[in-house]
Design a protein around this motif. Structure first.
Motif, PDB file in Angstrom:
ATOM      1  N   GLU A  22       0.833  -1.209   0.000  1.00  0.00           N
ATOM      2  CA  GLU A  22       0.000   0.000   0.000  1.00  0.00           C
ATOM      3  C   GLU A  22       0.869   1.260   0.000  1.00  0.00           C
ATOM      4  N   GLU A  23       2.068   1.147   0.540  1.00  0.00           N
ATOM      5  CA  GLU A  23       2.989   2.294   0.608  1.00  0.00           C
ATOM      6  C   GLU A  23       3.822   2.439  -0.664  1.00  0.00           C
ATOM      7  N   ILE A  24       3.866   1.382  -1.472  1.00  0.00           N
ATOM      8  CA  ILE A  24       4.790   1.323  -2.608  1.00  0.00           C
ATOM      9  C   ILE A  24       4.100   1.491  -3.951  1.00  0.00           C
ATOM     10  N   VAL A  25       2.875   0.955  -4.051  1.00  0.00           N
ATOM     11  CA  VAL A  25       2.184   0.891  -5.342  1.00  0.00           C
ATOM     12  C   VAL A  25       1.321   2.122  -5.580  1.00  0.00           C
ATOM     13  N   ILE A  26       1.599   2.802  -6.690  1.00  0.00           N
ATOM     14  CA  ILE A  26       0.773   3.912  -7.166  1.00  0.00           C
ATOM     15  C   ILE A  26      -0.142   3.328  -8.244  1.00  0.00           C
ATOM     16  N   PHE A  27      -1.455   3.427  -8.049  1.00  0.00           N
ATOM     17  CA  PHE A  27      -2.385   2.753  -8.948  1.00  0.00           C
ATOM     18  C   PHE A  27      -3.353   3.726  -9.614  1.00  0.00           C
ATOM     19  N   ALA A  28      -3.949   3.242 -10.699  1.00  0.00           N
ATOM     20  CA  ALA A  28      -5.059   3.947 -11.349  1.00  0.00           C
ATOM     21  C   ALA A  28      -6.108   2.900 -11.690  1.00  0.00           C
ATOM     22  N   ASN A  29      -7.333   3.146 -11.295  1.00  0.00           N
ATOM     23  CA  ASN A  29      -8.443   2.243 -11.599  1.00  0.00           C
ATOM     24  C   ASN A  29      -9.357   2.914 -12.622  1.00  0.00           C
ATOM     25  N   PRO A  30      -9.528   2.330 -13.829  1.00  0.00           N
ATOM     26  CA  PRO A  30      -9.027   1.025 -14.234  1.00  0.00           C
ATOM     27  C   PRO A  30      -7.699   1.089 -14.982  1.00  0.00           C
ATOM     28  N   CYS A  31      -7.261   2.299 -15.374  1.00  0.00           N
ATOM     29  CA  CYS A  31      -6.054   2.388 -16.207  1.00  0.00           C
ATOM     30  C   CYS A  31      -5.385   3.750 -16.059  1.00  0.00           C
ATOM     31  N   THR A  32      -4.162   3.849 -16.548  1.00  0.00           N
ATOM     32  CA  THR A  32      -3.368   5.070 -16.421  1.00  0.00           C
ATOM     33  C   THR A  32      -3.962   6.245 -17.195  1.00  0.00           C
ATOM     34  N   MET A  33      -4.729   5.944 -18.242  1.00  0.00           N
ATOM     35  CA  MET A  33      -5.371   7.033 -18.990  1.00  0.00           C
ATOM     36  C   MET A  33      -6.309   7.828 -18.092  1.00  0.00           C
ATOM     37  N   GLN A  34      -6.751   7.207 -16.984  1.00  0.00           N
ATOM     38  CA  GLN A  34      -7.544   7.901 -15.979  1.00  0.00           C
ATOM     39  C   GLN A  34      -6.798   9.138 -15.473  1.00  0.00           C
ATOM     40  N   ILE A  35      -5.479   8.994 -15.305  1.00  0.00           N
ATOM     41  CA  ILE A  35      -4.647  10.092 -14.804  1.00  0.00           C
ATOM     42  C   ILE A  35      -4.271  11.044 -15.933  1.00  0.00           C
ATOM     43  N   VAL A  36      -3.814  10.485 -17.042  1.00  0.00           N
ATOM     44  CA  VAL A  36      -3.367  11.316 -18.168  1.00  0.00           C
ATOM     45  C   VAL A  36      -4.477  12.251 -18.633  1.00  0.00           C
ATOM     46  N   SER A  37      -5.699  11.727 -18.735  1.00  0.00           N
ATOM     47  CA  SER A  37      -6.829  12.527 -19.234  1.00  0.00           C
ATOM     48  C   SER A  37      -7.185  13.674 -18.299  1.00  0.00           C
ATOM     49  N   LYS A  38      -6.764  13.566 -17.039  1.00  0.00           N
ATOM     50  CA  LYS A  38      -7.075  14.625 -16.064  1.00  0.00           C
ATOM     51  C   LYS A  38      -6.329  15.925 -16.371  1.00  0.00           C
ATOM     52  N   HIS A  39      -5.382  15.883 -17.300  1.00  0.00           N
ATOM     53  CA  HIS A  39      -4.730  17.123 -17.748  1.00  0.00           C
ATOM     54  C   HIS A  39      -5.697  17.988 -18.546  1.00  0.00           C
ATOM     55  N   TRP A  40      -6.771  17.369 -19.076  1.00  0.00           N
ATOM     56  CA  TRP A  40      -7.698  18.102 -19.941  1.00  0.00           C
ATOM     57  C   TRP A  40      -9.141  18.049 -19.483  1.00  0.00           C
ATOM     58  N   THR A  41      -9.502  17.042 -18.685  1.00  0.00           N
ATOM     59  CA  THR A  41     -10.903  16.860 -18.303  1.00  0.00           C
ATOM     60  C   THR A  41     -11.001  16.157 -16.957  1.00  0.00           C
ATOM     61  N   ASP A  42     -12.113  16.370 -16.265  1.00  0.00           N
ATOM     62  CA  ASP A  42     -12.320  15.621 -15.019  1.00  0.00           C
ATOM     63  C   ASP A  42     -13.310  14.471 -15.214  1.00  0.00           C
ATOM     64  N   GLU A  43     -13.552  14.135 -16.483  1.00  0.00           N
ATOM     65  CA  GLU A  43     -14.403  12.981 -16.772  1.00  0.00           C
ATOM     66  C   GLU A  43     -13.763  11.711 -16.209  1.00  0.00           C
ATOM     67  N   THR A  44     -14.609  10.800 -15.750  1.00  0.00           N
ATOM     68  CA  THR A  44     -14.115   9.528 -15.223  1.00  0.00           C
ATOM     69  C   THR A  44     -14.038   8.490 -16.330  1.00  0.00           C
ATOM     70  N   ILE A  45     -12.870   7.900 -16.481  1.00  0.00           N
ATOM     71  CA  ILE A  45     -12.699   6.802 -17.437  1.00  0.00           C
ATOM     72  C   ILE A  45     -13.122   5.516 -16.740  1.00  0.00           C
ATOM     73  N   LYS A  46     -14.050   4.803 -17.360  1.00  0.00           N
ATOM     74  CA  LYS A  46     -14.652   3.645 -16.689  1.00  0.00           C
ATOM     75  C   LYS A  46     -14.157   2.312 -17.220  1.00  0.00           C
ATOM     76  N   SER A  47     -13.377   2.335 -18.299  1.00  0.00           N
ATOM     77  CA  SER A  47     -12.912   1.081 -18.902  1.00  0.00           C
ATOM     78  C   SER A  47     -11.447   1.210 -19.308  1.00  0.00           C
ATOM     79  N   PRO A  48     -10.676   0.111 -19.178  1.00  0.00           N
ATOM     80  CA  PRO A  48      -9.297   0.145 -19.657  1.00  0.00           C
ATOM     81  C   PRO A  48      -9.199  -0.073 -21.168  1.00  0.00           C
TER      82      PRO A  48
END
Length: 209
Positions: free
Chosen positions: A101-127
């Motif tokens: 829990e201290e080591i793993v940085i995660f994105a549910n369901p995928c990393t595009m969840q984070i990348v897309s936050k540079h442009w939108t706060d929409e939630t990505i629901k599928s990988p």
């Protein structure tokens, strides 16, 4: 005769094991933009698949060259079997319950969840790349996104120091409950690497000892 001794850096050496190309290229882009505090020397490792993460983590941790080794990966879809396996193997390696829990940085369901936050706060629901392609095209103009190397490179050009703060603000609103779609603890990595206070490294290593 010239002094050939290597220059010793006073920066804090941090290694991040990235699940695959998207994770690696994204963190590489942020490193290029110099959005993180300059006291850190960040090394990135592309594990080229989530099944390779535990071995890459163990190798870099045992290497002894880094003050901290972290993991950056997707949860994918329920029942999160491979993600849970990564955490279990890290816990077993250290012989400490829940230390992942201290080591793993995660994105549910995928990393595009984070990348897309540079442009939108929409939630990505599928990988699934096919599902997310229209959203990616809307904000970056990259058509029919399939995660190919050239597409990732083009996409990352739209990640800028100007919209880094947008991402950071959007990520702050996300839940950290890894079982919920749209969740991420990427804010933890941001808080670590933005800060001039490196005591998080000492704290992490105390937990691991």
């Amino acid at each position: 005769m010239a002094n050939r001794l290597p220059r010793i850096s006073s920066k804090h050496k941090v290694c991040i094991i990235c699940e695959g190309n998207e994770e690696y290229k994204y963190l590489e882009r942020l490193r290029e933009l110099h959005v993180w505090n300059d006291i850190y020397d960040i090394s990135l490792v592309n594990a080229e698949g989530n099944g390779n993460i535990p071995a890459r983590y163990q190798d870099r941790y045992q290497n002894g060259s880094y003050e901290a080794v972290l993991v950056f990966c997707d949860t994918e879809k329920k029942p999160y079997e491979q993600y849970e396996d990564i955490k279990r193997k890290i816990n077993e390696f250290h012989g400490i319950d829940n230390v992942a829990e201290e080591i793993v940085i995660f994105a549910n369901p995928c990393t595009m969840q984070i990348v897309s936050k540079h442009w939108t706060d929409e939630t990505i629901k599928s990988p699934a790349k096919k599902v997310n392609a229209p959203l990616i095209e809307k904000f970056t103009g990259v058509k029919d996104y399939k995660g190919k190397a050239a597409q990732i490179d083009k996409l990352m050009k739209y990640v800028t120091d100007a919209n880094y703060d947008t991402m950071r603000n959007n990520i702050c609103k996300a839940t950290r409950d890894e079982k919920l779609v749209g969740s991420t603890n990427f804010n933890k990595l941001i808080s670590y690497l933005d800060s001039c206070d490196s005591t998080w490294i000492t704290t992490l290593n105390q937990v691991l000892e």
